[in-house]
Design a protein around this motif. Structure first.
Motif, PDB file in Angstrom:
ATOM      1  N   ARG A 267      -3.378   5.242  -9.694  1.00  0.00           N
ATOM      2  CA  ARG A 267      -2.426   5.130  -8.595  1.00  0.00           C
ATOM      3  C   ARG A 267      -1.278   6.115  -8.792  1.00  0.00           C
ATOM      4  O   ARG A 267      -0.727   6.224  -9.886  1.00  0.00           O
ATOM      5  CB  ARG A 267      -1.864   3.714  -8.483  1.00  0.00           C
TER       6      ARG A 267
ATOM      7  N   ASN B  19      -6.242   7.755  -6.661  1.00  0.00           N
ATOM      8  CA  ASN B  19      -7.190   6.975  -5.870  1.00  0.00           C
ATOM      9  C   ASN B  19      -6.528   5.785  -5.194  1.00  0.00           C
ATOM     10  O   ASN B  19      -7.190   4.957  -4.577  1.00  0.00           O
ATOM     11  CB  ASN B  19      -8.370   6.513  -6.728  1.00  0.00           C
ATOM     12  N   ALA B  20      -5.203   5.685  -5.313  1.00  0.00           N
ATOM     13  CA  ALA B  20      -4.413   4.673  -4.620  1.00  0.00           C
ATOM     14  C   ALA B  20      -2.995   5.211  -4.495  1.00  0.00           C
ATOM     15  O   ALA B  20      -2.592   6.125  -5.217  1.00  0.00           O
ATOM     16  CB  ALA B  20      -4.420   3.349  -5.388  1.00  0.00           C
TER      17      ALA B  20
END
Length: 256
Positions: free
Chosen positions: A37, A111-112
């Protein structure tokens, strides 16, 4: 060549724990993302970018046991290019047996959180690549980390840009969004779990309009993901089944 370079002393890099292996030329550069993240707040606070680069170096040295941060260069949303191992040094981030073939450039997306690379990140990655070509003998190839190595890196949105030839933002690619096209809602539509909302319904309706058998029920489930993957293959985007900005804009500019 203009580049906003952040030297190791400026960002407070730790000294390497050993000597770098020399690298005089490569086939090119591999592009990376963090794989975790990324706090979207880094867009408005460069100090957070610095802290993130330092934490990556700490993880690579203390967690992975590497002599230094594994990347050649790191790029943040302010178009600043941090010197990692730098030019003429073998990186460590590409994977065993793959490091001498390409330099490694990290864009601070994950990815976040912050998953879509901003134009400034894309410009910065290209600035870093031009620098590595001029100073480190980097070849012309621009690849994703996943090219030749089993990983999701550099993520769907960044890899889609790489596959499109890594164009400079503002260079006319991708095609301009047709006036009236709904603005990308700012979240990734994915399954699982089922995601619901008006943005899902709008995308489903567009897919139905261009010929897919899909109910516009506002629920992004298995069928929506399957349609998304088929459409992505049609327009030469990575078929991850996730509706991000590139897939959204391609969807609303597609012809029936």
């Amino acid at each position: 060549m203009a580049i906003d370079l952040v030297t190791r002393s400026t960002w407070g890099a730790r000294a390497p724990k050993g000597s770098y292996s020399p690298l005089s030329s490569t086939r090119g550069v591999k592009v990376h993302y963090t794989g975790g993240r990324v706090d979207p707040a880094i867009i408005d606070d460069h100090a957070k970018c610095v802290a993130m680069v330092k934490s990556i170096q700490d993880f690579h040295m203390d967690g992975n046991g590497w002599i230094d941060i594994g990347y050649s260069m790191v790029v943040c949303p302010h178009r600043k290019v941090f010197v990692g191992r730098g030019a003429k040094h073998v990186p460590a981030a590409n994977g065993a047996g793959l490091n001498s073939g390409h330099y490694a450039v990290l864009g601070l997306v994950g990815n976040a959180g912050l998953v879509e690379p901003t134009d400034e990140i894309l410009h910065g990655i290209l600035d870093a690549i031009e620098y590595l070509r001029a100073e480190g003998g980097a070849g012309r190839e621009i690849q994703g980390h996943r090219d030749g190595y089993a990983t999701d890196c550099p993520g769907g949105p960044l890899y889609a840009w790489v596959r499109r030839g890594a164009p400079r933002p503002g260079g006319g690619d991708p095609p301009p969004v047709v006036p009236g096209t709904p603005k990308w809602p700012g979240r990734l539509l994915r399954f699982p779990p089922v995601m619901r909302g008006d943005d899902v319904k709008a995308w489903q309706a567009q897919m139905k309009l261009i010929g897919f058998e899909l109910d516009a029920d506002g629920a992004y489930g298995q069928r929506s993901r399957d349609v998304c993957k088929t459409f992505q293959r049609r327009v030469d985007l990575p078929d991850d089944g996730i509706v991000g900005r590139l897939t959204w804009e391609a969807s609303f500019t597609a012809k029936p």
